[in-house]
Write a protein that holds these residues in place. Structure first.
Motif: not given
Length: 274
Positions: A147-150, A154-160
């Motif tokens: 995705d373009l948006s950091p 970050a939300t996706a990586r956290a998976a919360r």
């Protein structure tokens, strides 16, 4: 309004966002631009848009924050579920055979937002089978999610995710893959293992060297003009195996300029023509 916002301010911002991301911000988006960037003016201790425009012209980090602020990231688990159903029915049996034979399978979630799309794909593949998840983790299956948006990466990586978000999951899948943590739920590491999340601007260079079997790029091209759509789809075709599958959003279409490279095989599902 707290800050003056002129037509020339709007045009300068719209031109910059188009150059950076391909996103169109017509006059009807003036309130959206103002509302999202007014917060950035306050954060930068500025009191007018011309000064902010000068700032983002010379400050790459703040320019990235502006683009992020003006990017729409609406998504949900199993959004447009017919694509996941098609993947499971038409593609996964063949992919599973290839993986069992030691071959590779690659999927690209090309605008993954906060991660619900690739995680929905993993749940589509696995159902509630944790043994299958462990087995898949040792096979040559990977999902690239970009995705373009950091911020959303970050939300996706956290998976919360908030409980209101995970409540949309089928009950059995939620029980299998979610762990309650206060007012959030976290997805199981084994579900997340095959997915690599990366920041990527679809209109810039792509570092990937090998082709993909499947690309999901849904509800992104609605923000692009026709030349940008055609350019992106040409690049997708070049980045896919012959016969690879492309899923696009329900309101999106393949432009005539690239229609010869794809054939429709289902509801907004297309196959690359060999």
């Amino acid at each position: 309004m707290e800050f003056a916002f002129s037509a020339s301010d709007h045009k300068a911002i719209a031109d910059l966002i188009y150059r950076e991301s391909g996103i169109l911000l017509p006059d009807t988006k003036a309130k959206l631009i103002y509302g999202r960037l007014a917060r950035r003016l306050r954060a930068c201790n500025l009191d007018n848009f011309p000064d902010y425009l000068a700032r983002i012209a010379n400050d790459a980090e703040e320019r990235a924050r502006a683009v992020d602020a003006l990017t729409t990231n609406h998504t949900a688990f199993f959004r447009e579920n017919h694509h996941f159903e098609h993947f499971h029915r038409a593609l996964w049996p063949g992919f599973a055979e290839r993986l069992a034979a030691g071959e590779r399978v690659r999927v690209w979630s090309a605008a993954c937002s906060s991660g619900e799309e690739p995680y929905s794909l993993m749940m589509t593949i696995l159902g509630t089978d944790k043994v299958a998840a462990e087995r898949l983790a040792h096979q040559d299956f990977r999902v690239l999610a970009t995705d373009l948006s950091p911020r959303v990466i970050a939300t996706a990586r956290a998976a919360r995710y908030p409980l209101d978000t995970t409540r949309a999951l089928p009950a059995a899948m939620r029980a299998a893959w979610c762990r309650r943590d206060g007012d959030m739920e976290e997805l199981a590491p084994v579900l997340r293992a095959p997915i690599a999340f990366r920041e990527l601007n679809l209109l810039r260079g792509w570092p990937m060297k090998r082709p993909f079997d499947v690309i999901f790029c849904r509800n992104v091209m609605i923000y692009f003009d026709e030349p940008t759509k055609a350019q992106l789809l040409e690049r997708f075709a070049d980045q896919m195996v012959d016969g690879g599958i492309l899923y696009i959003g329900h309101a999106e279409r393949i432009p005539p300029d690239v229609s010869a490279r794809f054939r429709c095989i289902g509801r907004t599902a297309f196959q690359k023509v060999s």
